[in-house]
Design an enzyme around this catalytic site. Sequence first.
Site, PDB file in Angstrom:
ATOM      1  N   CYS A  77      27.132 -82.926  44.108  1.00 47.19           N
ATOM      2  CA  CYS A  77      25.912 -83.720  43.997  1.00 47.19           C
ATOM      3  C   CYS A  77      26.054 -84.603  42.766  1.00 47.19           C
ATOM      4  CB  CYS A  77      24.703 -82.796  43.856  1.00 47.19           C
ATOM      5  SG  CYS A  77      23.142 -83.632  43.474  1.00 47.19           S
ATOM      6  N   CYS A 191      26.544 -91.026  45.992  1.00 49.29           N
ATOM      7  CA  CYS A 191      25.791 -89.866  46.476  1.00 49.29           C
ATOM      8  C   CYS A 191      26.610 -89.229  47.581  1.00 49.29           C
ATOM      9  CB  CYS A 191      24.420 -90.297  46.993  1.00 49.29           C
ATOM     10  SG  CYS A 191      23.479 -88.954  47.789  1.00 49.29           S
TER      11      CYS A 191
END
Length: 275
Positions: A77, A191
Amino acid sequence: MNHSAGRVLAFDSGIGGLGVVRALRDTLPSDTHIDYLADNALFPYGEQDDARLIARIIALLDAQIARLQPDVVLIACNTASTIALDPLRARFGTPFVGCVPPVRWAARVSRSRVFGVLATRGTARRPYLRALQEAYASDCEMIVHGARALADLAERAFLGQRIEDAAILDELAHLFSAPSGERIDTVGLGCTHYTFLAEAFARLSPPDVAWLDPALPVAQQVRRVLEDRPPAKRAMRAEEMCLTAPPPDREALDRAVNRLGYERVAILDGAVSAS
């Protein structure tokens, strides 16, 4: 080099990190155990306060590291990596590998010296991203778009749902219609969720734009860490995929993660409160 079976704990705010898990499956020995923890109770991380996130991530991983005893923890992440890697490494003796926007890679690839970064709003606003530019791409113009909707669209795409091109084009316009946006020849994915939209990005963007997905380089770094680790001295338990809250469509998620080798999805008992 250590060839005994290793154990990786991959962590993300949702299912976006499963794109990196897919790369791990292709990169690591077949007997590697890959556990997955998604803190979907607080998804998306890009919209949360930093201090709250750091405390929560440490608490969640404290319990899972003690229970699973991984050889390496992958923070799959970008938001969590940019704010929590240093505190995590200070707290735990287990090696950590993070995911950060591929700014250095983009600077190497771009010929026009103008590149884009597609990220969450949280990653886009944090000083870490500009620090990467100053360190590795100071001779380039970096155009950043922090997209709120794309992570949700990516999760839907992973579950096999149809995504309208218009929704993606609306987000891409923030990059290519920005000042100097017509000169962008490279875009880095900031992302991990966006892996599941990579085909649409390439199809809907201007021709000859290079799209950089760091999933494979991150998987290769995990492999290097595993190869250098001491031999494991524990009994191997079955792989686990855990969430911190029930998913909206459990049946669709079970089908999707089965393709990545997970037989079932469990809801983590006693997960840290999302309040």
